[in-house]
Structures are given as C-alpha cells and as structure tokens.
Design a protein around this motif. Structure first.
Motif, mmCIF file in Angstrom:
data_model
loop_
_atom_site.group_PDB
_atom_site.id
_atom_site.type_symbol
_atom_site.label_atom_id
_atom_site.label_comp_id
_atom_site.label_asym_id
_atom_site.label_seq_id
_atom_site.Cartn_x
_atom_site.Cartn_y
_atom_site.Cartn_z
ATOM 1 N N TYR A 54 -20.322 -10.493 -47.957
ATOM 2 C CA TYR A 54 -19.064 -11.724 -47.358
ATOM 3 C C TYR A 54 -17.647 -10.098 -47.334
ATOM 4 N N ALA A 59 -17.305 -7.476 -46.320
ATOM 5 C CA ALA A 59 -17.365 -6.106 -45.234
ATOM 6 C C ALA A 59 -17.020 -7.389 -44.197
ATOM 7 N N LEU A 60 -17.973 -8.423 -43.852
ATOM 8 C CA LEU A 60 -17.318 -9.201 -42.857
ATOM 9 C C LEU A 60 -16.033 -9.663 -42.647
ATOM 10 N N ILE A 104 -13.678 -8.326 -44.223
ATOM 11 C CA ILE A 104 -13.054 -7.057 -43.213
ATOM 12 C C ILE A 104 -12.719 -6.735 -42.043
ATOM 13 N N TRP A 105 -14.649 -6.043 -41.284
ATOM 14 C CA TRP A 105 -14.397 -6.206 -40.364
ATOM 15 C C TRP A 105 -13.861 -7.899 -38.649
ATOM 16 N N GLY A 106 -13.568 -9.262 -39.716
ATOM 17 C CA GLY A 106 -13.447 -9.912 -39.116
ATOM 18 C C GLY A 106 -11.938 -9.574 -38.266
ATOM 19 N N ILE A 158 -10.855 -6.719 -39.381
ATOM 20 C CA ILE A 158 -9.499 -5.230 -37.730
ATOM 21 C C ILE A 158 -10.374 -5.072 -36.567
ATOM 22 N N HIS A 159 -11.215 -5.881 -36.466
ATOM 23 C CA HIS A 159 -12.173 -6.453 -34.938
ATOM 24 C C HIS A 159 -11.392 -6.719 -34.017
ATOM 25 N N TYR A 186 -7.884 -5.426 -33.167
ATOM 26 C CA TYR A 186 -7.591 -3.900 -31.984
ATOM 27 C C TYR A 186 -7.741 -4.919 -30.742
ATOM 28 N N SER A 221 -12.792 -15.266 -38.786
ATOM 29 C CA SER A 221 -13.608 -14.219 -38.117
ATOM 30 C C SER A 221 -13.353 -13.092 -39.927
ATOM 31 N N CYS A 222 -12.016 -14.147 -40.584
ATOM 32 C CA CYS A 222 -11.692 -13.219 -41.367
ATOM 33 C C CYS A 222 -11.473 -13.799 -42.108
#
Length: 105
Positions: free
Chosen positions: A8, A10-11, A13-15, A17-18, A21, A90-91
C-alpha cells in the motif's frame, strides 16, 4: 510492517510520483495555467469519460474515508482526503489503505 502495508505504501508513493511527472511535463510545455489543463482533460469524449470516472471515484473515496474515520476514530487517516484531491486517487486510495491497515493499539 506487513507485506500488504508495504505494498500500500509503495503504491501510494508511486501514485504520487508517476502522475505528477506527466502533470509537470504538461505544465512546462503549455504554461502553468490550471484552466488550460482542465480544458485539455475534456479534449474528447474518452478523456471526459475518464475525468468523470475519477471524479466519481474521488467522491466515493472521500465519503468512505469520512464514514470510516467517524467509526474508527482514526483522525490521522483524514490526510488521505487532501492527498486524493491534490494528487489523485492513485495516491489517496493506497495511502488510506496503508493508514487504515495499521495495527490497532
């Protein structure tokens, strides 16, 4: 920390940052005008459909968080609401799941 909590987090953080961008890249190419970005989101029927899909998901997630916080008295989980509105589902969703899955004291 359990494996599911690490996933959760990791998702979340990815949600965060990605998608940022792509938003920052768009702003650098088109200027820092939020209304121009909103107009771009409605460039065609497919993108308008995605905007409404995410809008409904944001409303449902916000309602769920408020109901759960009122029930569980986990006020710290409210941070997922501004994360959802400022960054996106997503975050916000994995962040809330991370916070919600914390061991009960």
């Amino acid at each position: 920390m359990s494996v599911s909590r690490m996933i959760y987090l990791a998702l979340a953080i990815w949600g965060a940052i990605h998608p940022m961008y792509y938003f920052v890249q768009w702003f650098q190419e088109n200027g820092w005008d939020i209304m121009a970005m909103v107009d771009a989101w409605h460039a065609n029927a497919a993108s308008s459909g995605l905007v409404w899909d995410l809008t409904i998901a944001v409303i449902a997630l916000t309602f769920w968080i408020i109901v759960e916080v009122a029930t569980r008295r986990n006020l710290g989980a409210l941070i997922a609401i501004p994360a959802t509105f400022c960054i996106g589902v997503s975050c916000g969703l994995p962040l809330y799941l991370f916070l919600r899955s914390a061991p009960v004291r």
